[in-house]
Design an enzyme around this catalytic site. Structure first.
Site, PDB file in Angstrom:
ATOM      1  N   ASP A 250       1.276  -0.981   0.056  1.00 53.61           N
ATOM      2  CA  ASP A 250      -0.080  -0.066   0.252  1.00 53.61           C
ATOM      3  C   ASP A 250       1.036   0.803  -0.301  1.00 53.61           C
ATOM      4  O   ASP A 250       1.960   1.763   1.041  1.00 53.61           O
ATOM      5  CB  ASP A 250      -0.529   0.500   1.882  1.00 53.61           C
ATOM      6  CG  ASP A 250      -1.282  -0.832   1.566  1.00 53.61           C
ATOM      7  OD1 ASP A 250      -1.843  -2.267   0.961  1.00 53.61           O
ATOM      8  OD2 ASP A 250      -2.247  -0.786   2.363  1.00 53.61           O
TER       9      ASP A 250
ATOM     10  N   GLU B 297     -10.924  -2.916   4.440  1.00 51.32           N
ATOM     11  CA  GLU B 297      -9.282  -2.489   4.545  1.00 51.32           C
ATOM     12  C   GLU B 297      -9.047  -0.792   4.195  1.00 51.32           C
ATOM     13  O   GLU B 297      -9.830  -0.448   3.104  1.00 51.32           O
ATOM     14  CB  GLU B 297      -8.345  -3.760   3.907  1.00 51.32           C
ATOM     15  CG  GLU B 297      -8.364  -4.423   4.610  1.00 51.32           C
ATOM     16  CD  GLU B 297      -6.877  -5.372   3.589  1.00 51.32           C
ATOM     17  OE1 GLU B 297      -6.434  -5.664   4.658  1.00 51.32           O
ATOM     18  OE2 GLU B 297      -6.825  -5.464   2.455  1.00 51.32           O
TER      19      GLU B 297
END
Ligand code: FRU
Length: 511
Positions: A49, A226
């Site tokens: 990420d 998420e």
């Protein structure tokens, strides 16, 4: 880069004949066939990420989930790079390392605490990272902060961490997305099957405000939330809010994400009755995950960046000595298409990376023969393509990264299904997972002139259509030599224009 051998494949100038031909130098690092040319990838090690996207003092910061010691996920640090234009990145030393007691440094945000609200900063331009510590002595996920007085070059972890402990029974409690709202800080957090919102005056003490979710709609995947994002955009002078979540399937398989457009009043995020309860898809491909938007941009504007991968196979991506890349930055807008406000995404800043003269520049409705001829004369593995077509029925578009052996990735408009499609069934090296070689589809509004922007890099294709409403992002792993382009022709199809630019190698760290 140190220790890297650079292979120069060709140096020719730019000439103009009936079709302008531009053959710039094309360079790749030996052995790094899939190293992106204009998408960020870490010099080495694992990356997932994007974290802590913040613009401050003329620098766009990109922190990222990083394992510096291996191309496997784990031992999670925050890597760091900065850019002045969101195109060319400068690598900086690691920003955050695992904490022996509290755990690994999972995803989170960065803010500039201009008023030193935390009381922990030496000056007024302190950067504060708010992130999840995962694991450690208690094995739990909890939120921590760290302070930087040198523009993110180094951080000091707060001695009182965690600032937001796990409630005790939530295995998934992570990815704080923190931003300034009026006179306080807001945090949106992914918590199991929902988003939780908190507020704070000092970034250290957090009070729960509200929840959004869980979503009880049959079409909504029952997966773990998420990397929740929450941000404002201006629409006709009014502020509207977007809440986004990614959804992690269990067992690990294809991932997806959804967003809703609504309002945020400082306490709650709410959606109007007209908004689909299950939200909308922001990317129909497999490989745009965990996107977050920038802090520090002018009010009402937003740009986000996502990770180009899917947890279903991210650990098998065939690259070395790094694994992971980011999407291009995408400018976000909200538009009203009669059925409520929808999010549009447009590549941001990519044009500046184009070679000056296009490989193909056909305007004013060229004949198909002319287009075929122009495409047959050029090749490339790093391209920015603008295509305008008219297709009364059937499927048409462009095949990229083609080879005589049959490798190809097709970006298509299906007029019968009214869909944007990316077909990676023959895109190249298979990843060892069922379902990699598939067609991804996303509905489009009916339209006469179909305009598609296609960004092709060494291991990815991003297709933007329907004025940014339909976006598909997919990884592909073609042979380096698969560099052909071809028209995919539907019956009675015509081409309004086609422009193909080669991209400069701005991200692969070739000197
Ligand atoms: C999303 C994610 C986050 C987590 C991070 C761990 O891809 O699973 O929820 O913080 O990656 O690296």
């Amino acid at each position: 880069m140190l220790g890297r051998f650079v292979l120069v494949l060709g140096i020719v100038g730019c000439s103009r004949s009936s079709t302008p031909v531009c053959e710039p130098p094309v360079t790749i690092n030996e052995g790094e066939d899939f190293r992106p040319a204009f998408h960020f990838s870490p010099p080495s090690g694992w990356m997932n990420d994007p974290n802590g996207l913040v613009f401050a003092d003329g620098e766009y910061h990109l922190f990222y989930q990083h394992n510096p010691d291996s191309i496997q996920w784990g031992n999670v640090h925050w890597g760091h790079a900065v850019s002045a234009d969101l195109l060319t990145w400068q690598d900086l030393p690691i920003a955050l390392a695992p904490n022996d007691t509290l755990g690994w440094a999972f995803s989170g945000s960065a803010v500039i605490d201009a008023g030193n609200t935390s009381g922990q900063c030496a000056g007024d331009d302190c950067m504060v990272a708010v992130y999840t510590h995962a694991g450690g002595d208690d094995g739990l996920q909890k939120q921590s902060v760290a302070f930087s007085g040198d523009a993110g070059r180094s951080f000091a972890e707060y001695a009182g961490n965690p600032v937001l402990p796990n409630p005790g029974d939530e295995p998934d409690f992570r990815d704080p997305r923190v931003f300034r709202y009026r006179d306080r800080w807001i945090m949106a957090l992914a918590s199991g099957d929902r988003a939780e919102l908190f507020s704070s005056e000092d970034l250290l003490n957090w009070t729960e405000l509200s929840e959004f979710g869980p979503i009880s709609d049959a079409s909504f995947p029952p997966w773990t939330w998420e990397v929740v994002d929450l941000f404002a955009l201006q629409v006709d002078g009014e502020e509207r809010w977007v809440l986004k979540t990614d959804l992690l399937s269990r067992p690990l398989g294809p991932t997806t994400g959804r967003y809703w457009v609504g309002n945020f009043d400082g306490t709650r995020f709410t959606i109007p009755d007209t908004e689909p309860p299950a939200g909308r898809v922001f990317d129909g491909g497999a490989d745009f995950y965990a996107a977050i938007s920038y802090n520090g941009l002018p009010a009402g504007e937003q740009i986000w960046i996502g990770w180009q991968a899917s947890w279903g196979y991210a650990l098998s991506i065939p690259t070395e000595p790094w694994r992971g890349s980011m999407s291009v930055p995408r400018l976000l807008r909200l538009v009203d298409d009669g059925e409520g406000l929808v999010l549009t995404q447009t590549p941001y800043g990519v044009e500046a990376g184009r070679e000056e003269c296009p490989l193909v520049d056909l305007s004013s409705e060229p004949t198909l023969a002319r287009v075929r001829e122009a495409l047959a004369a050029v090749s490339g593995d790093v391209l920015d393509i603008e295509l305008g077509i008219r297709i009364p029925s059937g499927q048409g578009g462009l095949a990229v990264r083609t080879s005589e052996e049959g490798e190809r990735t097709e970006v298509l408009y299906d007029a019968d299904a009214r869909e944007l499609q990316v077909d990676r069934r023959s895109s190249g090296e298979p990843i060892d997972i069922e379902g990699f070689h598939t067609v991804h589809r996303l509905p489009m509004r009916p339209q006469d002139l179909v305009e598609i922007r296609i960004l092709v890099d060494r291991a990815s294709v991003e297709a933007f259509a329907d004025d940014g409403r339909a976006v598909i992002s997919d990884l592909i792993f073609p042979a380096p030599s698969s560099q052909g382009l071809a028209l995919v022709e539907a019956p009675s199809m015509s081409v309004a224009y086609l422009r193909v630019y080669r991209m400069r190698d701005v991200a692969s760290r070739v000197p």
